[in-house]
Scaffold this motif. Structure first.
Motif, PDB file in Angstrom:
ATOM      1  N   ALA A 180       1.210  -1.021   0.281  1.00 37.20           N
ATOM      2  CA  ALA A 180      -0.210  -0.154   0.063  1.00 37.20           C
ATOM      3  C   ALA A 180       1.057   1.323   0.253  1.00 37.20           C
ATOM      4  O   ALA A 180       0.203   2.284  -0.740  1.00 37.20           O
ATOM      5  CB  ALA A 180      -1.469   0.210   1.270  1.00 37.20           C
ATOM      6  N   ARG A 181       1.726   1.008   0.818  1.00 43.78           N
ATOM      7  CA  ARG A 181       2.645   2.031   0.570  1.00 43.78           C
ATOM      8  C   ARG A 181       3.483   3.162  -0.942  1.00 43.78           C
ATOM      9  O   ARG A 181       3.468   3.653  -1.031  1.00 43.78           O
ATOM     10  CB  ARG A 181       3.999   2.023   1.552  1.00 43.78           C
ATOM     11  N   LEU A 182       4.038   1.945  -1.287  1.00 48.70           N
ATOM     12  CA  LEU A 182       4.444   2.075  -2.852  1.00 48.70           C
ATOM     13  C   LEU A 182       3.064   2.691  -3.728  1.00 48.70           C
ATOM     14  O   LEU A 182       3.215   3.556  -4.231  1.00 48.70           O
ATOM     15  CB  LEU A 182       5.250   0.794  -3.266  1.00 48.70           C
ATOM     16  N   LEU A 183       1.816   1.902  -3.458  1.00 47.35           N
ATOM     17  CA  LEU A 183       0.910   2.567  -4.744  1.00 47.35           C
ATOM     18  C   LEU A 183       0.463   3.653  -4.161  1.00 47.35           C
ATOM     19  O   LEU A 183       0.328   4.631  -5.389  1.00 47.35           O
ATOM     20  CB  LEU A 183      -0.002   1.277  -4.518  1.00 47.35           C
ATOM     21  N   ARG A 184       1.070   4.059  -2.675  1.00 47.67           N
ATOM     22  CA  ARG A 184      -0.110   5.521  -2.775  1.00 47.67           C
ATOM     23  C   ARG A 184       1.109   6.769  -2.897  1.00 47.67           C
ATOM     24  O   ARG A 184       0.376   7.823  -2.992  1.00 47.67           O
ATOM     25  CB  ARG A 184      -0.745   5.430  -1.477  1.00 47.67           C
ATOM     26  N   ASP A 185       2.543   6.445  -3.126  1.00 51.71           N
ATOM     27  CA  ASP A 185       3.682   6.772  -3.259  1.00 51.71           C
ATOM     28  C   ASP A 185       4.434   6.249  -4.172  1.00 51.71           C
ATOM     29  O   ASP A 185       5.010   6.673  -4.062  1.00 51.71           O
ATOM     30  CB  ASP A 185       4.110   6.956  -1.934  1.00 51.71           C
ATOM     31  N   PRO A 186       3.978   6.926  -6.099  1.00 51.75           N
ATOM     32  CA  PRO A 186       4.148   7.048  -7.031  1.00 51.75           C
ATOM     33  C   PRO A 186       5.669   7.331  -6.675  1.00 51.75           C
ATOM     34  O   PRO A 186       6.734   6.722  -7.885  1.00 51.75           O
ATOM     35  CB  PRO A 186       3.595   7.412  -8.350  1.00 51.75           C
ATOM     36  N   ASP A 187       5.899   8.331  -6.694  1.00 53.50           N
ATOM     37  CA  ASP A 187       7.324   8.887  -6.879  1.00 53.50           C
ATOM     38  C   ASP A 187       7.946   8.437  -5.545  1.00 53.50           C
ATOM     39  O   ASP A 187       9.691   7.823  -6.157  1.00 53.50           O
ATOM     40  CB  ASP A 187       7.166  10.469  -5.913  1.00 53.50           C
ATOM     41  N   LEU A 188       8.010   7.618  -4.769  1.00 54.57           N
ATOM     42  CA  LEU A 188       8.909   7.044  -3.524  1.00 54.57           C
ATOM     43  C   LEU A 188       9.306   5.567  -4.911  1.00 54.57           C
ATOM     44  O   LEU A 188       9.718   4.893  -4.232  1.00 54.57           O
ATOM     45  CB  LEU A 188       8.166   6.610  -2.355  1.00 54.57           C
ATOM     46  N   ALA A 189       7.885   5.082  -5.158  1.00 56.96           N
ATOM     47  CA  ALA A 189       8.143   3.871  -6.039  1.00 56.96           C
ATOM     48  C   ALA A 189       9.048   3.750  -6.828  1.00 56.96           C
ATOM     49  O   ALA A 189      10.235   2.667  -7.362  1.00 56.96           O
ATOM     50  CB  ALA A 189       6.243   3.534  -6.222  1.00 56.96           C
ATOM     51  N   VAL A 190       9.108   5.343  -7.854  1.00 57.02           N
ATOM     52  CA  VAL A 190      10.066   5.844  -9.290  1.00 57.02           C
ATOM     53  C   VAL A 190      11.409   5.304  -8.690  1.00 57.02           C
ATOM     54  O   VAL A 190      12.253   5.132  -8.938  1.00 57.02           O
ATOM     55  CB  VAL A 190       9.507   6.926  -9.788  1.00 57.02           C
TER      56      VAL A 190
END
Length: 379
Positions: free
Chosen positions: A332-342
């Motif tokens: 959920a953390r990565l799905l909700r924070d696309p900038d962090l995922a990138v």
């Protein structure tokens, strides 16, 4: 029989159970082909059966040999068959006359080490590829594994955590241990067309064989928890294995959108489609799935087991094993924070390009093979 050419490394034999879709099989195939491309004569010896990598090996000029060991747990017929296969292994090694036998996984070095000594192979190496390898095996296999260590010249682990376990559990002395990380071929970094998935939800991909230690049930529980919390996803499970039917039955009792994609030899298209890649293993060595996801710049959630933290500290989201709530929170953390995922995906890719280069994989093995061969010849 002509004498060996002193300390010159010419011929390498790699011994493994089979050549299916597992991570170790992938690395053996990669190492064999890269060694062959550098002019070495390479043979892959298979205890029981072939698999998806066999045609690729043959087309690269690597010799592939089936030994015919039985995987039946007991019985007179199995014992007779295995004795004949062991004799076949000794004869094959005498005919091939490799300078080095590198045996991957417990059953291979239990059988390969004594056969190599009987055949006069100068250097025998055991490849340790995962945590708790001895614990998962039958007790008599574990006992034999420990008994082989004095006649094995060296142990190669694919992660610091795996080497540390070999030192503390098996008592392998530090001077007989090396760590050589798995390699990622250059093609793993290439951009590819994403796999088509008919869904409007975020796609979470897991690349793992269906085995108890891979943790599919906690992952399915995490997906169900995400759905209840208002962050539903489409979970794609890529792989095959002995637990597949049981996992499918478990999934059928949950309110999750899960797709079973089957095994693949090239997972890049699935990785390219993933919004998040997850590896929920309860036990792990150095995961090829994680490395492939890193090469494709994917954000990754994985359990902090084995060598996975060596890959993902500061480059992914690490969670405790067997904890569906922590898995759900990480996804959920990565799905909700696309900038962090990138950001994490880019950091993972940059590290993989530097540390998991296939050239380094081959050069480290060749240096080790030559050093051990020179030492043996001096003796």
């Amino acid at each position: 029989m002509a004498p060996r050419d002193g300390t010159s490394l010419r011929r390498v034999a790699l011994l493994i159970g089979q050549m299916g879709f597992g991570g170790t099989e992938t690395q053996v195939s990669l190492l064999a082909r890269e060694l062959r491309g550098r002019g070495f004569v390479v043979d892959v010896l298979l205890l029981s059966e072939g698999g998806a990598h066999e045609p690729v090996l043959r087309s690269a000029g690597v010799g592939v040999h089936h030994l015919g060991f039985s995987r039946q747990p007991s019985g007179r017929a199995a014992v007779v068959k295995n004795l004949r296969a062991f004799v076949r292994l000794v004869r094959l090694l005498r005919r091939l006359r490799p300078d080095v036998l590198h045996a991957f996984l417990l059953e291979s070095y239990v059988l390969g080490a004594p056969a190599a000594r009987l055949a006069g192979v100068p250097v025998v190496i055991a490849g340790r590829r995962g945590m708790r390898e001895v614990e998962r095996a039958p007790q008599w296999w574990s006992t034999l594994g420990g008994a082989m260590m004095p006649i094995i010249d060296h142990v190669v682990a694919n992660a610091v955590a795996v080497a540390e376990e070999a030192r503390t559990v098996l008592g392998v002395p530090p001077n007989k241990l090396s760590v050589i990380y798995n390699g990622v071929p250059e093609s793993a970094f290439d951009a590819v067309e994403p796999e088509s998935v008919d869904t409007s939800l975020p796609v979470v991909v897991c690349l793992a064989r269906f085995r108890p230690e891979k943790g599919h049930e906690p992952l399915l529980d995490a997906a169900a928890l995400l759905s209840r919390q208002g962050t539903p996803c489409t979970l794609v499970l890529v792989g095959d294995g002995p637990e597949e039917n049981r996992v499918k039955e478990y999934a059928s009792g949950l309110d999750v959108d899960v797709r079973f994609a089957g095994p693949v030899t090239d997972a890049r298209a699935w990785l390219a489609r993933a919004d998040v890649v997850v590896l929920p293993s309860l036990s792990e060595g150095l995961s090829n799935a994680v490395m492939e996801a890193m090469a494709q710049r994917r954000p990754i959630v994985a359990t902090a087991v084995g060598g996975t933290p060596e890959l993902l500290v500061d480059r992914g989201v690490l969670v405790p094993p067997g904890d569906p709530k922590a898995l759900a929170e990480g996804i959920a953390r990565l799905l909700r924070d696309p900038d962090l995922a990138v950001l994490l995906g880019a950091a993972a890719c940059a590290w993989a390009m530097k540390q998991l280069d296939v050239t380094t994989l081959v050069e480290e093995h060749v240096k080790l093979y030559r050093r051990l061969l020179e030492r043996r010849c001096r003796r």
